[in-house]
Design an enzyme around this catalytic site. Structure first.
Site, PDB file in Angstrom:
ATOM      1  N   CYS A 136      -2.027   4.908  -5.406  1.00 59.05           N
ATOM      2  CA  CYS A 136      -2.758   4.057  -4.474  1.00 59.05           C
ATOM      3  C   CYS A 136      -2.866   2.715  -5.162  1.00 59.05           C
ATOM      4  O   CYS A 136      -3.161   2.651  -6.368  1.00 59.05           O
ATOM      5  CB  CYS A 136      -4.138   4.632  -4.171  1.00 59.05           C
ATOM      6  SG  CYS A 136      -5.137   3.570  -3.108  1.00 59.05           S
ATOM      7  N   THR A 166       0.859  -1.176   0.000  1.00 59.87           N
ATOM      8  CA  THR A 166       0.000   0.000   0.000  1.00 59.87           C
ATOM      9  C   THR A 166       0.893   1.223   0.000  1.00 59.87           C
ATOM     10  O   THR A 166       1.959   1.210   0.622  1.00 59.87           O
ATOM     11  CB  THR A 166      -0.920   0.024   1.238  1.00 59.87           C
ATOM     12  OG1 THR A 166      -1.437   1.338   1.426  1.00 59.87           O
ATOM     13  CG2 THR A 166      -0.184  -0.366   2.504  1.00 59.87           C
TER      14      THR A 166
END
Length: 230
Positions: free
Chosen positions: A197, A83
Site C-alpha cells: 500500500c 495506489t
C-alpha cells in the site's frame, strides 16, 4: 524524456511521495536542473473510498478511466496509478486509453525476481491482501508464493491504513503492530515483505526491521523513471 501521467490522491499523503521520488530519480540520472515531466490528476479520495467499501468497483473504474483520458489528452505518454488497491481496475483503465499503463505489481515482481525472492509476505488494504487481482499477478507472472497475514492481523493492517496513514497520522503503536505482523509472516516462511500500500512506507522502513522490505511506491517510481528516460 517522456511525460508521465499520474492518477493520484488515493491518498494525497502517498501521492506526494511519488512526486518527490519521480523528480529525484530524474535529477539523479540527468543531473543539473532536470526534473520529471508530469501530468497529475488528483481525485477526491472520499468518493473512491466510499465506492471501495461498497464493493462498487465498476463505478471506480468509470471515474478513474475518465481521469486517465484527461491525463492522456494533457500530453501524458505513460500512466501510473499511484495506489496498489486501484490496480484492481487497471485493465478497465488501460482499455480506456491508448498510452501504456505501468503496473505497480510488475515493478515489484521484477525487483523480487531479480533478488531471487521466492516467498514473500504482502501487506496492504484488505482488498489487496484478500482479492486475486494483485497476488495472482505476482504469482503467475513472477513465480512468487505470496503469503498474507491472518484475518485479525489483516483487519488491523487495513484499519491503520484508512484511519491513520491516509489521514497523515503516523503512530508508534501502529508501527509496533505492523512489525509484529511482519515478524509472523517472516517466521511463516516469507523471505521479504511487500509494502503493498503506497502509504505503508510512511510507517515502517528498513531502519525498523532486518526483514527485507519492498516499498511499492519507490519501486513503481524507479521503474517509471527508467521508462521515461529510455
Amino acid at each position: 524524456m517522456k511525460t508521465l501521467g499520474l492518477l493520484g490522491g488515493m491518498s494525497w499523503e502517498s501521492t506526494q511521495h511519488y512526486y518527490r521520488a519521480l523528480n529525484e530519480g530524474v535529477k539523479q540520472t540527468l543531473g543539473g536542473l532536470h526534473s520529471a515531466k508530469l501530468v497529475l490528476y488528483s481525485v477526491d479520495f472520499a468518493e473512491i473510498e466510499r465506492l471501495q467499501h461498497q464493493g462498487n468497483w465498476a463505478e471506480t473504474a468509470v471515474i478513474l478511466a475518465a481521469a486517465a483520458q484527461s491525463v492522456e489528452r494533457a500530453g501524458a505518454e505513460g500512466l501510473l496509478i499511484c495506489t496498489n488497491t486501484m490496480h484492481k481496475v487497471a485493465d478497465d483503465i488501460q482499455a480506456a486509453i491508448t498510452i501504456p499503463l505501468l503496473h505497480i505489481a510488475d515493478a515489484t515482481g521484477e525487483a523480487l525476481q531479480r533478488d531471487g525472492i521466492k516467498q514473500v509476505g504482502l501487506l496492504g488494504t484488505a482488498f489487496t491482501m484478500e482479492q486475486a487481482f494483485y497476488k495472482d499477478r505476482l504469482e503467475k507472472r513472477f513465480g512468487l508464493t505470496v503469503r498474507v497475514p491472518n484475518p485479525n492481523d489483516r483487519a488491523d493492517v487495513h484499519r491503520i491504513i484508512y484511519d491513520e496513514l491516509c489521514r497523515g497520522k503516523v503512530l508508534p503503536e501502529s508501527r509496533t503492530r505492523y512489525l509484529t505482523v511482519m515478524d509472523e509472516l517472516y517466521e511463516d516462511g516469507a523471505q521479504a515483505i511487500i509494502l503493498g500500500c503506497t502509504e505503508i512506507a510512511m510507517l515502517v522502513g528498513s531502519d525498523d526491521t532486518d526483514i527485507p522490505l519492498y516499498d511499492t511506491t519507490a519501486l513503481h517510481a524507479n521503474a517509471a523513471v527508467t521508462w521515461a528516460l529510455s
